[in-house]
Design a protein around this motif. Sequence first.
Motif, PDB file in Angstrom:
ATOM      1  N   VAL A  85       0.846  -1.201   0.000  1.00  0.00           N
ATOM      2  CA  VAL A  85       0.000   0.000   0.000  1.00  0.00           C
ATOM      3  C   VAL A  85       0.881   1.250   0.000  1.00  0.00           C
ATOM      4  N   ALA A  86       1.921   1.256   0.829  1.00  0.00           N
ATOM      5  CA  ALA A  86       2.810   2.423   0.906  1.00  0.00           C
ATOM      6  C   ALA A  86       3.506   2.702  -0.424  1.00  0.00           C
ATOM      7  N   ILE A  87       3.983   1.666  -1.103  1.00  0.00           N
ATOM      8  CA  ILE A  87       4.682   1.943  -2.358  1.00  0.00           C
ATOM      9  C   ILE A  87       3.723   2.421  -3.442  1.00  0.00           C
ATOM     10  N   VAL A  88       2.484   1.948  -3.405  1.00  0.00           N
ATOM     11  CA  VAL A  88       1.495   2.436  -4.381  1.00  0.00           C
ATOM     12  C   VAL A  88       1.246   3.924  -4.166  1.00  0.00           C
ATOM     13  N   VAL A  89       1.215   4.365  -2.904  1.00  0.00           N
ATOM     14  CA  VAL A  89       0.948   5.765  -2.584  1.00  0.00           C
ATOM     15  C   VAL A  89       2.195   6.631  -2.769  1.00  0.00           C
ATOM     16  N   LEU A  90       3.345   6.159  -2.279  1.00  0.00           N
ATOM     17  CA  LEU A  90       4.555   6.991  -2.228  1.00  0.00           C
ATOM     18  C   LEU A  90       5.287   7.126  -3.557  1.00  0.00           C
ATOM     19  N   THR A  91       5.361   6.052  -4.339  1.00  0.00           N
ATOM     20  CA  THR A  91       6.175   6.073  -5.560  1.00  0.00           C
ATOM     21  C   THR A  91       5.779   7.170  -6.539  1.00  0.00           C
ATOM     22  N   PRO A  92       4.482   7.382  -6.821  1.00  0.00           N
ATOM     23  CA  PRO A  92       4.144   8.465  -7.755  1.00  0.00           C
ATOM     24  C   PRO A  92       4.521   9.852  -7.214  1.00  0.00           C
ATOM     25  N   LYS A  93       4.585   9.991  -5.898  1.00  0.00           N
ATOM     26  CA  LYS A  93       4.872  11.293  -5.292  1.00  0.00           C
ATOM     27  C   LYS A  93       6.364  11.549  -5.111  1.00  0.00           C
ATOM     28  N   LEU A  94       7.120  10.499  -4.787  1.00  0.00           N
ATOM     29  CA  LEU A  94       8.553  10.662  -4.512  1.00  0.00           C
ATOM     30  C   LEU A  94       9.444  10.216  -5.671  1.00  0.00           C
ATOM     31  N   GLY A  95       8.911   9.397  -6.555  1.00  0.00           N
ATOM     32  CA  GLY A  95       9.718   8.820  -7.626  1.00  0.00           C
ATOM     33  C   GLY A  95      10.252   7.458  -7.207  1.00  0.00           C
ATOM     34  N   VAL A  96      10.601   6.648  -8.198  1.00  0.00           N
ATOM     35  CA  VAL A  96      11.078   5.291  -7.942  1.00  0.00           C
ATOM     36  C   VAL A  96      12.411   5.318  -7.193  1.00  0.00           C
ATOM     37  N   GLY A  97      13.333   6.186  -7.618  1.00  0.00           N
ATOM     38  CA  GLY A  97      14.671   6.215  -7.009  1.00  0.00           C
ATOM     39  C   GLY A  97      14.651   6.588  -5.537  1.00  0.00           C
ATOM     40  N   LEU A  98      13.990   7.699  -5.207  1.00  0.00           N
ATOM     41  CA  LEU A  98      13.958   8.155  -3.817  1.00  0.00           C
ATOM     42  C   LEU A  98      13.170   7.187  -2.947  1.00  0.00           C
TER      43      LEU A  98
END
Length: 148
Positions: A85-98
Amino acid sequence: MAQWPLMLAALVTGALVPLQLAFNAQLGGVTRNAFTASLIVFLVGALVLTMIVAATRPTLPTASELVAAPTTVWLGGAIATGYVVAIVVLTPKLGVGLTTGLILVGQIMTALVLDHLGAFGNAQHSLNAGRLAGLALMIAGIATIKMY
């Protein structure tokens, strides 16, 4: 057995994590809901694992063995759910690398504590200056990625 094949397997597994982040974030965009996307991820995973277990026919634990297991063995699924759930939410906002970098630093910090304590039946590896320096370098790497 030599450790290099295991280390290579760990490296390849780690290389798959950014792909998982990117793919799960895409699925979140399609479903427009992190929980729905995560459910789909777990359903696909359950289907794949069902086929693997059916094909390999391993000896399954008995109900009494499962009941007798430490309660902590059941936490992995809950943690995995929170992770997806966290990666679905965070990745679009922070980017894959960060996102990947921050996840790795969180993993290393927790792993160093677990190693130091020898927690949950794992081998004990004392925290020392070298291990702390490795963590500090990873944190510096994340800071550099964030700056650029």
